[in-house]
Design an enzyme around this catalytic site. Structure first.
Site, PDB file in Angstrom:
ATOM      1  N   GLU A  79      95.026  25.949   0.664  1.00 36.49           N
ATOM      2  CA  GLU A  79      93.605  26.229   0.931  1.00 36.49           C
ATOM      3  C   GLU A  79      92.881  25.926  -0.366  1.00 36.49           C
ATOM      4  O   GLU A  79      93.026  26.636  -1.352  1.00 36.49           O
ATOM      5  CB  GLU A  79      93.418  27.686   1.376  1.00 36.49           C
ATOM      6  CG  GLU A  79      92.077  27.931   2.050  1.00 36.49           C
ATOM      7  CD  GLU A  79      90.992  28.313   1.074  1.00 36.49           C
ATOM      8  OE1 GLU A  79      90.170  27.430   0.730  1.00 36.49           O
ATOM      9  OE2 GLU A  79      90.967  29.477   0.649  1.00 36.49           O
ATOM     10  N   GLU A  85      82.610  20.084  -6.638  1.00 39.13           N
ATOM     11  CA  GLU A  85      82.598  21.539  -6.505  1.00 39.13           C
ATOM     12  C   GLU A  85      82.322  22.171  -7.869  1.00 39.13           C
ATOM     13  O   GLU A  85      83.105  22.023  -8.801  1.00 39.13           O
ATOM     14  CB  GLU A  85      83.926  22.045  -5.951  1.00 39.13           C
ATOM     15  CG  GLU A  85      83.917  23.543  -5.677  1.00 39.13           C
ATOM     16  CD  GLU A  85      85.213  24.043  -5.078  1.00 39.13           C
ATOM     17  OE1 GLU A  85      85.156  24.908  -4.196  1.00 39.13           O
ATOM     18  OE2 GLU A  85      86.285  23.573  -5.500  1.00 39.13           O
ATOM     19  N   SER A 132      92.217  25.321  -6.611  1.00 39.16           N
ATOM     20  CA  SER A 132      91.475  24.074  -6.713  1.00 39.16           C
ATOM     21  C   SER A 132      92.233  22.917  -6.072  1.00 39.16           C
ATOM     22  O   SER A 132      93.465  22.913  -5.990  1.00 39.16           O
ATOM     23  CB  SER A 132      91.207  23.742  -8.187  1.00 39.16           C
ATOM     24  OG  SER A 132      92.398  23.336  -8.838  1.00 39.16           O
ATOM     25  N   GLY A 171      96.167  21.794  -6.297  1.00 34.42           N
ATOM     26  CA  GLY A 171      96.861  21.614  -5.022  1.00 34.42           C
ATOM     27  C   GLY A 171      97.583  20.281  -4.932  1.00 34.42           C
ATOM     28  O   GLY A 171      98.710  20.198  -4.420  1.00 34.42           O
TER      29      GLY A 171
END
Length: 485
Positions: free
Chosen positions: A253, A388, A232, A236
């Site tokens: 990523e 998200e 997530s 990150g």
């Protein structure tokens, strides 16, 4: 009748070992709630042990010093063993993370291909000779970065393990791999395969347990030269802060809210059909899913009718049934999070076109299942249009002009993936240049190609995985000048 469960130990220094404390935890099947195995729960001491093993293997062992062609042969053996165990590994993956057996099988085969690709790449890591002002010779070497700490998520456990391990090994690095606590089994299986294939002791270490505890310890460890993380955006950000203490190299990523832009001149029937898988693969638990579908207003009614009709036909059920198209959500907590977003969408005024509840099938009552959900009449600024959700929820947002489509596509903090559907090739390239995202597909929803770079803009991450770009993440460039006078 009691069932005897296997105990899955850590992999440290080429051996299967219990955690230093002897603690274990249960890993579950999200489709049934059953316990699959007891797994060693690593602690700080185990992080130290694993990093020490990797450090010794890198500083004193043979892997980084072998000719690249010798690493190639070992990595091809890894691929061979994966291919020989496709069914076994796919079943394990399906059980541990709830994905369909069809998807799990394809993913395992893809991991074998990943090792084959990077086995070939190992012999193609080149330096340069550089003309400089003066009479000397200047040249560069690409050398392995050292010990890599790799932290992977629960949505694609074996795929992410392969994406991280293969380029690192090709470059000559040594690795401490940390799978998600919920889904450790396939990463441990892949680590074991590496040992069987002849990867030297200490080169691949796998530690399992709490992300906040051992993941943080791995990032902060002074013996780690590079961190690679998939997960997530929120986590990150925190890992970047931690890595800054030692100036540890980091690639990330992270999340996505990818836009599927459909213009009125597109093949609407094809776009609607392809959008179903593009939106709901892995029950929507995929950072590249096209969770925002932007449709030009003239086509929005036709597209929505076709799309919703097909979504309602999707088969939700037992992930091990080859006919199942939508499997389980990873955990009750994640299911509750998705359900909360479904409530938010309705409160925001969006129209719930289909889904939004658990299946009626009583055989699925013990699993974490949700029907695929579509919202229409969505405005881009709504939370369901910006955040998200990481579950089977998709929003349809209308637009009028090309400029508006680009503005909406670029309106989130993310920039990972996306698609453009149009018969106008000029428009396709024009819009592709304006949308700020790391990967784009035209008249397709395919995001990922093993040979091509993958990564995001904005808060979707830093760096590019896959292709030869993946090698760059695990190498340092050394410049050497030789005075010839």
């Amino acid at each position: 009748m009691s069932v005897t469960l296997t105990t899955e130990d850590l992999i440290i220094g080429g051996k299967r070992v219990p955690s230093a404390t002897g603690k274990t935890y249960e890993t579950l099947n999200p489709a049934t709630g059953e316990v699959l195995a007891q797994v060693a729960e690593a602690g700080i001491e185990d992080v130290d042990r694993a990093v020490a093993a990797a450090r010794q293997a890198f500083d004193e062992g043979p892997w980084a010093r072998w000719p690249a062609g010798r690493r190639t042969k070992v990595m091809l053996k890894v691929a061979q063993l994966i291919n020989e165990r496709v069914n076994e590994l796919a079943t394990l993956e399906s059980k541990n993370c709830g994905k369909t057996i069809r998807d799990a099988t394809a993913e395992v085969k893809g991991v074998a291909m990943c090792f084959e690709y990077y086995a070939g790449a190992a012999t193609k890591i080149f330096g340069q000779t550089i003309p400089v002002y003066g009479s000397g010779l200047d040249y560069t070497l690409r050398e392995p970065v050292g010990v890599a700490g790799q932290i992977i998520p629960w949505n694609y456990p074996i795929v992410m393990a392969g994406w991280k391990l293969a380029p690192a090994l090709a470059a000559g690095c040594c690795v401490v791999l940390k799978p998600a606590k919920q889904t450790p089994l396939s990463a441990l299986a892949l680590g074991q395969i590496c040992l069987e294939a002849g990867v030297p002791a200490g080169v691949v270490n796998v530690i399992t347990g709490s992300g906040p505890l051992i993941g943080a310890a791995l990032v902060r460890h002074p013996g780690v030269d590079k961190i690679a993380f998939t997960g997530s955006t929120e986590v990150g950000r925190e890992l970047m802060r931690m890595a800054s203490d030692n100036i540890t190299r980091i690639s990330l990523e992270l999340g996505g809210k990818s836009a599927n832009i459909i213009f009125a001149d597109a093949d609407i029937a094809k776009a609607a059909e392809k959008a179903v898988i593009g939106s709901f693969i892995n029950a929507g638990q995929d950072c590249t899913v096209r969770s925002r579908i932007l449709v030009q207003r003239e086509a929005v009614d036709e597209f929505t009718r076709r799309f919703v009709e097909r979504v309602q036909q999707l088969r939700v059920g037992d992930p091990l049934d080859p006919k199942t198209e939508i499997g389980a959500i990873i955990s009750p907590q994640q299911k509750a999070r998705v359900e909360e977003y479904i409530e938010i969408g309705q409160h925001e005024g969006a129209t719930l076109a289909c889904g939004g509840k658990t299946p009626d099938d009583a055989s699925l009552a013990h699993g974490n299942f949700l029907l695929p959900t579509v919202f229409t009449d969505v405005k881009s600024e709504m939370r369901i249009g910006q955040e998200e959700i990481f579950g089977p929820v998709v929003v349809v947002i209308p637009f009028d002009t090309e400029e508006e489509a680009v503005r909406i596509a670029n309106s989130t903090i993310y920039g990972l993936s996306g698609s453009i559907w149009t018969r106008d090739i000029g428009r396709a390239h024009r819009v592709a240049r304006k949308v700020r995202t790391g990967t784009l597909s035209i008249n397709s929803n395919d995001s990922v190609h093993l040979e091509a770079p993958f990564g995001g803009y904005g808060q979707s991450g830093i760096g590019r995985e896959l292709g030869m770009y993946g090698i760059e993440l695990y190498t340092e460039v050394k410049n050497i000048y030789v005075d010839l006078d």
